[in-house]
Scaffold this motif. Structure first.
Motif, mmCIF file in Angstrom:
data_model
loop_
_atom_site.group_PDB
_atom_site.id
_atom_site.type_symbol
_atom_site.label_atom_id
_atom_site.label_comp_id
_atom_site.label_asym_id
_atom_site.label_seq_id
_atom_site.Cartn_x
_atom_site.Cartn_y
_atom_site.Cartn_z
ATOM 1 N N ILE A 152 23.355 118.702 143.618
ATOM 2 C CA ILE A 152 23.948 117.584 142.870
ATOM 3 C C ILE A 152 25.092 118.102 142.004
ATOM 4 C CG2 ILE A 152 23.506 115.875 141.050
ATOM 5 C CD1 ILE A 152 20.591 115.734 142.213
ATOM 6 N N ALA A 153 24.878 119.231 141.352
ATOM 7 C CA ALA A 153 25.930 119.825 140.521
ATOM 8 C C ALA A 153 27.164 120.140 141.354
ATOM 9 C CB ALA A 153 25.404 121.095 139.855
ATOM 10 N N LYS A 154 26.951 120.705 142.531
ATOM 11 C CA LYS A 154 28.074 121.037 143.410
ATOM 12 C C LYS A 154 28.824 119.780 143.837
ATOM 13 C CE LYS A 154 29.152 123.464 147.730
ATOM 14 N NZ LYS A 154 28.565 124.220 148.885
ATOM 15 N N ALA A 155 28.079 118.733 144.198
ATOM 16 C CA ALA A 155 28.705 117.488 144.655
ATOM 17 C C ALA A 155 29.513 116.827 143.539
ATOM 18 C CB ALA A 155 27.644 116.531 145.179
ATOM 19 N N LYS A 156 29.062 116.979 142.301
ATOM 20 C CA LYS A 156 29.731 116.336 141.159
ATOM 21 C C LYS A 156 30.710 117.269 140.441
ATOM 22 C CE LYS A 156 27.587 112.968 139.139
ATOM 23 N NZ LYS A 156 26.716 112.077 138.365
ATOM 24 N N HIS A 157 30.843 118.486 140.980
ATOM 25 C CA HIS A 157 31.799 119.466 140.429
ATOM 26 C C HIS A 157 31.495 119.791 138.959
ATOM 27 C CE1 HIS A 157 34.045 118.860 144.135
ATOM 28 N NE2 HIS A 157 34.055 117.567 143.893
#
Length: 342
Positions: A152-157
């Motif tokens: 999720i962190a990666k997807a939301k930068h």
């Protein structure tokens, strides 16, 4: 191919969620959970009589004989117009309203007939993960919490330390809480109202990035209707809360490993949702009173068009009470002595 503009039923449903909110807002903080739930359901049912649909409750306030209003299988609407499945939570977060806490809402969803998932008998809970459009494809029930949070962190930068996970504060979620803390993410424990938390996870810039954990199965289906409109994602799995429920589920041919997504729970692409705030929240204001007026804040949405509207309304109770059969002043829910009706 272009189509003629048709009815947006969410604009008609708003009167039902407003009625539920208005009929119970005066008892905020009085601890009267049962009267809140019943009063809201009665008001919503009455308001639905004016909606031109042939509706049938699929997700209601209880089974027939258990709930006096909006029970599963009950017919609602005028009986004319499109045939629709109906999912309701007259008050999601009755305990929140009873304690004067934030985030209590009233919500109703309509979907085309036979499109809503019918829960197996006795199964009341689901493990679920909910995210908004930015994190679609980044979640899995077959992976641990730290994997989901990192994705999720990666997807939301953003950094995983900046991810906020909302979790229902229940003993059954204690292991998940430990895993989230170990992953380094931020944790927002909620006492009730996971439909509201799911909405917050699906909308941008609300301070909530994901809803995780075990919560109500009925609420999961209402949430799926909401996510259809918001283009969010949910994955969930049935959770038997005791040995007898597990045995019954296995006897029904379920493996309990089945994973359900939004499209499994809501097969229609034409879903209508109305939500009205009852107590204050970050995204929705609760019912507020001023001299001679009551103010409500609602969100209505439709999946087919992708339209979401914020509706702020001012209600004149002195006029409404002259003709309406709905107890907008909440007198039927007030048990204290000497309380006057506006």
């Amino acid at each position: 191919m272009s189509e003629k503009i048709d009815r947006n039923l969410s604009l008609e449903l708003i009167r039902a969620t407003e009625a539920a909110a208005l009929s119970t807002a005066l008892v905020m903080g009085r601890g009267e959970i049962k009267s809140i739930s019943q009063g809201a359901a009665q008001a919503m049912q009455t308001a639905l009589r004016a909606v031109d649909v042939e509706g049938r409750i699929v997700i209601g306030e209880g089974q027939e004989g258990e709930a006096a209003y909006l029970y599963t299988g009950q017919a609602v609407g005028t009986g004319t117009g499109p045939k629709m499945d109906v999912a309701v939570r007259a008050i999601d977060g009755a305990r929140l309203l009873a304690h004067g806490a934030p985030h209590a809402i009233s919500i109703i969803a309509l979907s085309e007939q036979d499109s809503l998932f019918k829960l197996p008998p006795g199964l009341r809970y689901m493990y679920k993960i909910v995210v908004g459009p930015e994190a679609k494809g980044a979640i899995s029930l077959d992976k641990p919490a730290d994997w989901n949070l990192a994705n999720i962190a990666k997807a939301k930068h953003i950094d995983v330390r900046e991810v906020t996970a909302a979790v229902l504060d229940r003993p059954r979620n204690q292991q998940l809480v430990r895993e989230i803390r170990q992953a380094g993410a931020r944790l927002h424990l909620i006492s009730d109202g996971d439909i509201h938390a799911a909405m917050m996870a699906a909308l941008p810039e609300t301070g909530v990035d994901v809803l995780m954990g075990i919560g109500g199965a009925n609420e999961a289906i209402v949430t799926a209707c909401l996510l259809k409109c918001l283009d969010g994602e949910m994955v969930c799995r049935l959770y038997p809360h005791n040995i007898a429920t597990r045995q019954d589920a296995l006897a029904q041919g379920l493996t309990l490993n089945e994973i359900y997504g939004v499209n499994d729970l809501v097969k229609s692409d034409n879903v209508f949702v109305s939500i009205t705030g009852v107590t204050d929240g970050e995204r929705l204001e609760g019912v507020r009173y001023s001299e001679g007026n009551v103010h409500t804040h609602s969100i209505v949405m439709r999946s087919k068009s992708g339209t979401m509207r914020d509706v702020r309304a001012r209600h004149r109770l002195d006029k409404l009470m002259r003709y309406s059969e709905i107890d907008f002043a909440g007198a039927n829910n007030l048990t204290g002595a000497g309380v006057a009706t506006r």
